[in-house]
Design an enzyme around this catalytic site. Structure first.
Site, PDB file in Angstrom:
ATOM      1  N   TYR A 102     -14.811   6.090 -13.697  1.00 25.42           N
ATOM      2  CA  TYR A 102     -14.601   5.316 -12.787  1.00 25.42           C
ATOM      3  C   TYR A 102     -15.113   3.846 -13.248  1.00 25.42           C
ATOM      4  CZ  TYR A 102     -15.390   2.470  -8.559  1.00 25.42           C
ATOM      5  OH  TYR A 102     -15.421   1.497  -7.633  1.00 25.42           O
ATOM      6  N   ASP A 155       1.019  -1.376  -0.029  1.00 27.34           N
ATOM      7  CA  ASP A 155      -0.038   0.056  -0.042  1.00 27.34           C
ATOM      8  C   ASP A 155       0.809   1.325  -0.016  1.00 27.34           C
ATOM      9  OD1 ASP A 155      -3.415   0.307   1.300  1.00 27.34           O
ATOM     10  OD2 ASP A 155      -2.157   2.156   1.207  1.00 27.34           O
ATOM     11  N   ILE A 175     -29.986  14.481   1.310  1.00 27.22           N
ATOM     12  CA  ILE A 175     -30.358  13.411   0.521  1.00 27.22           C
ATOM     13  C   ILE A 175     -30.445  14.032  -0.907  1.00 27.22           C
ATOM     14  CG2 ILE A 175     -32.381  12.282  -0.138  1.00 27.22           C
ATOM     15  CD1 ILE A 175     -33.465  12.178   2.540  1.00 27.22           C
ATOM     16  N   ARG A 192     -30.198   1.501  -3.137  1.00 25.14           N
ATOM     17  CA  ARG A 192     -29.060   0.716  -3.295  1.00 25.14           C
ATOM     18  C   ARG A 192     -29.074  -0.752  -2.463  1.00 25.14           C
ATOM     19  NH1 ARG A 192     -28.861   3.731  -6.523  1.00 25.14           N
ATOM     20  NH2 ARG A 192     -27.444   5.288  -7.145  1.00 25.14           N
ATOM     21  N   ALA A 249      -6.458  -1.307  -4.481  1.00 26.54           N
ATOM     22  CA  ALA A 249      -5.944  -0.200  -4.634  1.00 26.54           C
ATOM     23  C   ALA A 249      -6.366   0.977  -5.597  1.00 26.54           C
ATOM     24  CB  ALA A 249      -4.199  -0.382  -4.509  1.00 26.54           C
ATOM     25  N   SER A 290     -16.800  -3.557  -9.883  1.00 31.26           N
ATOM     26  CA  SER A 290     -17.855  -2.625  -9.224  1.00 31.26           C
ATOM     27  C   SER A 290     -19.340  -2.725 -10.000  1.00 31.26           C
ATOM     28  CB  SER A 290     -17.488  -1.006  -9.395  1.00 31.26           C
ATOM     29  OG  SER A 290     -18.527  -0.271  -9.204  1.00 31.26           O
ATOM     30  N   LYS A 334     -12.928   0.130 -14.550  1.00 31.07           N
ATOM     31  CA  LYS A 334     -13.232  -1.032 -13.790  1.00 31.07           C
ATOM     32  C   LYS A 334     -13.488  -2.162 -14.885  1.00 31.07           C
ATOM     33  CE  LYS A 334     -12.638  -0.411  -9.368  1.00 31.07           C
ATOM     34  NZ  LYS A 334     -11.690  -1.157  -8.684  1.00 31.07           N
ATOM     35  N   LEU A 359       0.039   4.003   0.950  1.00 35.90           N
ATOM     36  CA  LEU A 359      -0.829   4.869   2.249  1.00 35.90           C
ATOM     37  C   LEU A 359      -1.147   6.327   1.910  1.00 35.90           C
ATOM     38  CD1 LEU A 359       1.823   3.568   4.980  1.00 35.90           C
ATOM     39  CD2 LEU A 359      -0.271   3.067   4.709  1.00 35.90           C
TER      40      LEU A 359
HETATM   41  N1  UFG Z   1     -26.167   9.878  -0.943  1.00 41.65           N
HETATM   42  C1  UFG Z   1     -27.137  10.666  -0.486  1.00 41.65           C
HETATM   43  N2  UFG Z   1     -26.218  11.576   0.531  1.00 41.65           N
HETATM   44  C2  UFG Z   1     -25.066  11.606   0.688  1.00 41.65           C
HETATM   45  C3  UFG Z   1     -24.445  10.836   0.083  1.00 41.65           C
HETATM   46  C4  UFG Z   1     -25.120   9.878  -0.625  1.00 41.65           C
HETATM   47  O1  UFG Z   1     -28.242  11.042  -0.559  1.00 41.65           O
HETATM   48  O2  UFG Z   1     -24.480  12.477   1.589  1.00 41.65           O
HETATM   49  C5  UFG Z   1     -26.865   8.843  -1.925  1.00 41.65           C
HETATM   50  C6  UFG Z   1     -26.423   8.840  -3.150  1.00 41.65           C
HETATM   51  O3  UFG Z   1     -27.092   9.732  -3.952  1.00 41.65           O
HETATM   52  C7  UFG Z   1     -26.923   7.465  -3.575  1.00 41.65           C
HETATM   53  C8  UFG Z   1     -26.879   6.640  -2.202  1.00 41.65           C
HETATM   54  O4  UFG Z   1     -26.784   7.543  -1.251  1.00 41.65           O
HETATM   55  O5  UFG Z   1     -28.018   7.326  -3.961  1.00 41.65           O
HETATM   56  C9  UFG Z   1     -25.700   5.908  -2.023  1.00 41.65           C
HETATM   57  O6  UFG Z   1     -24.490   6.631  -2.309  1.00 41.65           O
HETATM   58  P1  UFG Z   1     -22.987   6.449  -2.022  1.00 41.65           P
HETATM   59  O7  UFG Z   1     -21.947   7.514  -2.303  1.00 41.65           O
HETATM   60  O8  UFG Z   1     -22.799   5.863  -0.538  1.00 41.65           O
HETATM   61  O9  UFG Z   1     -22.702   4.831  -3.065  1.00 41.65           O
HETATM   62  P2  UFG Z   1     -22.885   4.768  -4.403  1.00 41.65           P
HETATM   63  O10 UFG Z   1     -24.112   4.047  -4.693  1.00 41.65           O
HETATM   64  O11 UFG Z   1     -22.970   6.180  -5.036  1.00 41.65           O
HETATM   65  O12 UFG Z   1     -21.483   4.292  -4.726  1.00 41.65           O
HETATM   66  C10 UFG Z   1     -21.003   2.889  -4.675  1.00 41.65           C
HETATM   67  C11 UFG Z   1     -19.861   2.729  -4.244  1.00 41.65           C
HETATM   68  C12 UFG Z   1     -18.523   3.709  -4.911  1.00 41.65           C
HETATM   69  C13 UFG Z   1     -18.863   3.384  -6.226  1.00 41.65           C
HETATM   70  C14 UFG Z   1     -20.038   3.575  -6.734  1.00 41.65           C
HETATM   71  C15 UFG Z   1     -20.227   3.037  -8.263  1.00 41.65           C
HETATM   72  O13 UFG Z   1     -20.019   2.928  -2.798  1.00 41.65           O
HETATM   73  O14 UFG Z   1     -17.494   3.413  -4.273  1.00 41.65           O
HETATM   74  O15 UFG Z   1     -21.200   2.683  -6.291  1.00 41.65           O
HETATM   75  O16 UFG Z   1     -21.339   2.904  -8.832  1.00 41.65           O
HETATM   76  F1  UFG Z   1     -17.996   4.257  -6.811  1.00 41.65           F
END
Ligand code: UFG
Length: 327
Positions: free
Chosen positions: A140, A31, A206, A220, A73, A116, A144, A33
């Site tokens: 992103y 890593d 939200i 999700r 990573a 992902s 992947k 870091l």
């Molecule tokens: N959300 C909010 N408020 C916040 C943060 C997130 O409403 O402050 C919502 C987002 O819009 C989304 C849901 O919560 O609808 C989940 O959001 P996250 O950012 O926690 O997760 P994502 O589904 O966007 O991301 C996931 C992985 C990421 C990856 C992504 C790729 O956690 O690392 O899928 O699709 F990049």
């Protein structure tokens, strides 16, 4: 097996490192870091190095008699990937190429890759099966998918046995509650809601309440970090005689942003301000996994099917580690 855990000081990598050690393997964390925390390595062997360093990788793969590599990573922020696509291609694609080239040179054949749900882009149907079209909508997700394809072609040469594991939303704390989520800056929903509950943030926002979902917020598939890691262990074993494995890793259940917020309120017993704001760019309304392939072919069993139990592990870790790994 001796397993090189690239990114083993990060959130998922550190949990994997602990689980590998617990299962009798010998993890060697590699890593730089830049994002990870050495405290999360918990006494396992740590080599501070960068995946761009081909010579160092070759040396480590040889000297540590590595049998398999796992790769955590990567850069993971969708929004950042839109602003800095070259950084994402360099780190997520070019550096993975260097790792695969070092593995080829040293004859290390087994590789578990963190892919992902982002490879599916805006899926036409849910729950998502592995054979749905791969149409990423951001750099992103493209990085992947590019690595998945690179692994596919490399496996065709007979020099690589790989598993591409397509994560849905990793969350919770593992390692008996000692290994939690600490990204800086944090962008993931559950740790942000917990920070609001702890009074460390003024509110939780939200992003969008006008989605075509029952309560208008995004849905999700939240999967506990230990469940995610246990699938890696199973995949690693399968790579003994399989050259190509691709699995979705999710709970198969969807929770809306509002449901996550309510769950954190229930688990923490705290109330906090919720602010409704505009949609975040590039968020698909619903992402849930059909993980039946992993369940059937790997014999994968999920220990944390319920969001409340997952959030409890996260809440406990954040309560005990209010400053994360401390900086
Ligand atoms: N959300 C909010 N408020 C916040 C943060 C997130 O409403 O402050 C919502 C987002 O819009 C989304 C849901 O919560 O609808 C989940 O959001 P996250 O950012 O926690 O997760 P994502 O589904 O966007 O991301 C996931 C992985 C990421 C990856 C992504 C790729 O956690 O690392 O899928 O699709 F990049």
């Amino acid at each position: 097996m001796n397993v090189l855990v690239c990114g083993g000081a990060g959130y998922i990598g550190s949990n994997m490192t602990a689980m590998l050690a617990g299962a009798g393997h010998k993890p060697v964390v590699f890593d730089n870091l830049s994002k990870g925390h050495k405290e999360a390595v918990k006494g396992q062997e740590l080599i501070t190095g960068d995946l761009a360093d081909f010579d160092l990788l070759v040396k480590v793969l040889k000297e540590k008699k590595i049998d398999a590599a796992m790769h955590f990573a990567a850069f993971i922020e969708v929004g950042e990937s839109v602003e800095k696509p070259l950084d994402y291609y360099r780190n997520n694609v070019c550096n993975t190429l260097i790792l695969l080239a070092a593995m080829e040179q040293t004859g290390v054949k087994k590789f578990v890759f963190s892919s992902s749900a982002a490879v599916y882009g805006m899926p036409k149907s849910v729950p998502i099966t592995e054979d749905l079209p791969k149409e990423p909508i951001n750099p992103y997700g493209e990085t992947k998918l590019a690595v998945e394809r690179m692994c596919h072609f490399q496996s065709q040469t007979g020099k690589l046995n790989y598993a591409a594991l397509r994560y849905f939303n990793a969350c919770g704390a593992g390692g008996n509650g000692t290994l939690g989520e600490d990204h800086k800056p944090e962008s993931h929903l559950i740790p942000l809601v917990i920070a609001a509950a702890m009074g460390k943030r003024p509110d939780i926002k939200i992003y969008g309440t006008d989605y075509p979902t029952p309560d208008g917020t995004c849905i999700r598939d939240y999967i506990h970090i230990e469940d995610l890691c246990s699938a890696h262990l199973l995949a690693l074993e399968k790579l003994e005689n399989k050259s190509e494995l691709v699995f979705n890793l999710g709970n198969g259940k969807g929770y809306s942003v509002r449901q996550v917020i309510e769950t954190v309120k229930k688990v923490s017993g705290k109330s906090f301000k919720v602010t409704e704001v505009a949609r975040r760019l590039g968020d698909p309304p619903v992402l849930t996994a059909d993980a039946s392939k992993a369940i059937k072919e790997l014999g994968w069993k999920v220990k944390y099917p319920a969001l409340e139990k997952i959030v409890e592990t996260a809440w406990l870790w954040h309560s005990k580690n209010p400053d994360g790994y401390g900086k």
